[in-house]
Design a protein around this motif. Structure first.
Motif, mmCIF file in Angstrom:
data_model
loop_
_atom_site.group_PDB
_atom_site.id
_atom_site.type_symbol
_atom_site.label_atom_id
_atom_site.label_comp_id
_atom_site.label_asym_id
_atom_site.label_seq_id
_atom_site.Cartn_x
_atom_site.Cartn_y
_atom_site.Cartn_z
ATOM 1 N N ALA A 161 3.102 11.394 2.972
ATOM 2 C CA ALA A 161 2.762 10.568 1.818
ATOM 3 C C ALA A 161 4.017 9.873 1.304
ATOM 4 C CB ALA A 161 2.152 11.422 0.709
ATOM 5 N N ASP A 162 3.804 8.833 0.537
ATOM 6 C CA ASP A 162 4.919 8.160 -0.126
ATOM 7 C C ASP A 162 5.209 8.797 -1.474
ATOM 8 O OD1 ASP A 162 5.212 5.987 1.870
ATOM 9 O OD2 ASP A 162 3.204 5.440 1.166
ATOM 10 N N ASP B 205 7.418 -1.463 -8.283
ATOM 11 C CA ASP B 205 8.279 -0.367 -7.858
ATOM 12 C C ASP B 205 7.644 0.975 -8.234
ATOM 13 O OD1 ASP B 205 10.467 1.707 -8.235
ATOM 14 O OD2 ASP B 205 11.627 0.078 -7.358
ATOM 15 N N VAL B 206 7.287 1.760 -7.225
ATOM 16 C CA VAL B 206 6.616 3.034 -7.476
ATOM 17 C C VAL B 206 7.530 3.996 -8.213
ATOM 18 C CG1 VAL B 206 5.523 5.033 -6.402
ATOM 19 C CG2 VAL B 206 5.120 2.750 -5.473
ATOM 20 N N ARG B 207 8.802 4.023 -7.835
ATOM 21 C CA ARG B 207 9.746 4.939 -8.480
ATOM 22 C C ARG B 207 9.851 4.636 -9.978
ATOM 23 N NH1 ARG B 207 14.043 7.817 -6.046
ATOM 24 N NH2 ARG B 207 12.765 7.594 -4.178
ATOM 25 N N ALA B 208 9.908 3.364 -10.338
ATOM 26 C CA ALA B 208 9.977 2.994 -11.752
ATOM 27 C C ALA B 208 8.688 3.359 -12.475
ATOM 28 C CB ALA B 208 10.258 1.500 -11.888
ATOM 29 N N LYS C 275 0.838 -1.188 0.000
ATOM 30 C CA LYS C 275 0.000 0.000 0.000
ATOM 31 C C LYS C 275 0.876 1.242 0.000
ATOM 32 C CE LYS C 275 -4.327 -1.539 0.388
ATOM 33 N NZ LYS C 275 -5.457 -1.100 -0.467
ATOM 34 N N ILE C 276 0.544 2.208 -0.825
ATOM 35 C CA ILE C 276 1.262 3.475 -0.817
ATOM 36 C C ILE C 276 0.262 4.595 -0.565
ATOM 37 C CG2 ILE C 276 2.981 2.599 -2.429
ATOM 38 C CD1 ILE C 276 1.709 4.540 -4.513
ATOM 39 N N ARG C 277 0.775 5.690 -0.061
ATOM 40 C CA ARG C 277 -0.044 6.867 0.199
ATOM 41 C C ARG C 277 0.310 7.932 -0.822
ATOM 42 N NH1 ARG C 277 2.297 8.049 5.882
ATOM 43 N NH2 ARG C 277 4.115 7.509 4.602
ATOM 44 N N VAL C 278 -0.686 8.414 -1.536
ATOM 45 C CA VAL C 278 -0.475 9.436 -2.553
ATOM 46 C C VAL C 278 -1.138 10.723 -2.093
ATOM 47 C CG1 VAL C 278 -0.856 10.113 -4.956
ATOM 48 C CG2 VAL C 278 -0.407 7.713 -4.387
ATOM 49 N N ALA C 279 -0.384 11.814 -2.130
ATOM 50 C CA ALA C 279 -0.927 13.136 -1.813
ATOM 51 C C ALA C 279 -0.955 13.958 -3.089
ATOM 52 C CB ALA C 279 -0.074 13.833 -0.756
#
Length: 418
Positions: free
Chosen positions: A154-155, A355-358, A4-8
């Motif tokens: 946030a992430d 991978d969120v960064r990718a 799970k990631i948090r997006v702002a």
């Protein structure tokens, strides 16, 4: 199982809200921070054109009920897109194609209605009165600081806070916006049973690109609300600017800054109307009618600026969307659609997991490519719109006239065969 990631999302405009809906549907934790104190504070009363790219993004990101509501609020245009002279002589008309698939079609939308649709259904996600100040990146994510002293974490932070983005100013302080040397003046002519009798049908049934001899340009476009349209609390705030049921013709007159008097930005509605009326003296009287009968509060000045494309940056936990990344002139009518395309693409990238960064890096590569192409194309259109070259304007008028003759001939031949 996907982490799970948090997006702002900083900014509750068209692109940011569309992204929020898409992420919600995908099960991603998201929060939108909007600087306006209330939902009604940021509403505007002009028309926006949603093209097939924008329609596809809205269809994909919005829940079915919101998509249906969007379609129910769009206007109709029966007259196609026309190219006309300042005397309202038709050069060519691009006929509107029947909508086979609404998700792949063009739509006329009221900015009021569109914002109502996008801001609904986000209880606990959309936070107003949150003026972004800065962010701080750390090993555990990104901290956001707001003017009221509150913070959030946030992430991934998405700067969707418009052309004057504070997120972009911190992320890419070298990214500039340039003055194009062009100024527009816009207004809104109410379409009522009485006012329709005062203007030719052409102005009330479809968009028109007006091509005067040289040095300026004008664009008009009607917006007719469907019978199901309703006013909400915005109407009580200002029944001129926020009316969500009465049709109108939006108009914009633009020219190089040097053609306008000094102090233009300080003029009020009547003063701006007087400037335009002086410059369209001798045109078909219908254009003067549009300008003269537009309510004071709807007439405003629009300095035309554009972002300057920058080299690729290193992907991190902060990215950009819409005008914050690639603000452009309004002369191709694509800014909102490119922002919606951003939202669709970024939502897909994040929702796939991994991978969120990718994922963000892939989004940024594509976004820069089509976004900066749109910026450059829009800037070229702005230059052509107000061209000082009589030869170029004569050539353009001749080209559209030839296209119009070919279209009429084709229709005649098809009719003869039938």
């Amino acid at each position: 199982m996907r982490d799970k990631i948090r997006v702002a999302v900083v900014g509750g405009g068209t692109g940011g809200l569309c992204l929020a809906h898409g992420l919600c549907r995908a099960g991603v934790e998201v929060a939108v921070y909007e600087r306006s104190r209330t939902r009604t504070e940021r509403l505007q009363g002009y028309r926006v054109h949603i093209d097939p790219n924008g329609s596809a993004a809205l269809h994909e990101c919005l829940p079915p009920s919101a998509w249906a509501r969007f379609l129910a609020t769009t206007g109709t245009s029966a007259g196609g897109f026309a190219f006309v002279t300042e005397q309202l002589r038709e050069l060519a008309v691009l006929e509107a194609k029947p909508d086979v698939d609404p998700a792949a079609s063009h739509h006329s939308a009221s900015r009021i209605s569109l914002h109502q649709v996008l801001s609904s259904g986000l209880d606990g996600i959309l936070w107003h009165d949150k003026q972004f100040v800065r962010y701080e990146s750390g090993p555990k994510g990104v901290g956001l600081h707001f003017a009221d002293g509150t913070t959030a974490e946030a992430d991934l932070v998405v700067g969707a806070d418009g052309a004057n983005s504070r997120v972009r100013a911190q992320l890419l302080p070298h990214a500039a916006r340039a003055d194009t040397g062009i100024v527009g003046i816009a207004g809104k002519f109410p379409l009522t049973a009485g006012s329709r009798q005062l203007v030719p049908e052409r102005l009330a049934i479809g968009p028109n690109l007006v091509l005067p001899p040289a040095g300026c340009g004008m664009f008009t476009a009607p917006h007719e609300f469907p019978e199901s349209s309703e006013n909400d609390d915005t109407f009580a705030l200002d029944p001129v600017l926020f009316d969500n049921t009465a049709g109108y013709v939006m108009w914009v007159y633009a020219a190089r800054t040097a053609r306008f008097p000094a102090g233009l930005p300080e003029l009020d509605g009547p003063g701006l109307r007087a400037v335009v009326l002086d410059r369209i003296h001798g045109w078909h009287p219908a254009f003067s009618r549009l300008v003269a009968d537009s309510p004071d509060a709807t007439v405003c000045v629009l300095p035309i600026r554009t972002s300057v494309p920058v080299a690729p940056w290193e992907t991190g936990p902060v990215t950009l969307l819409g005008d914050a990344a690639h603000s452009m002139t309004p002369f191709r009518g694509i800014g909102a659609n490119v922002a919606l395309r951003d939202a669709q693409l970024l939502c897909r990238a994040i929702s796939r997991g991994g991978d969120v960064r990718a994922a963000v890096a892939g989004y940024e590569r594509q976004m820069r490519d089509y976004g900066y192409k749109a910026v450059r194309a829009s800037a070229r259109s702005a230059d052509r719109f107000v061209t000082e070259s009589r030869l170029l304007r004569t050539f353009s008028r001749g080209g559209f006239a030839a296209m119009g003759r070919a279209s009429r001939l084709r229709k005649k031949l098809i009719g003869a065969r039938g």
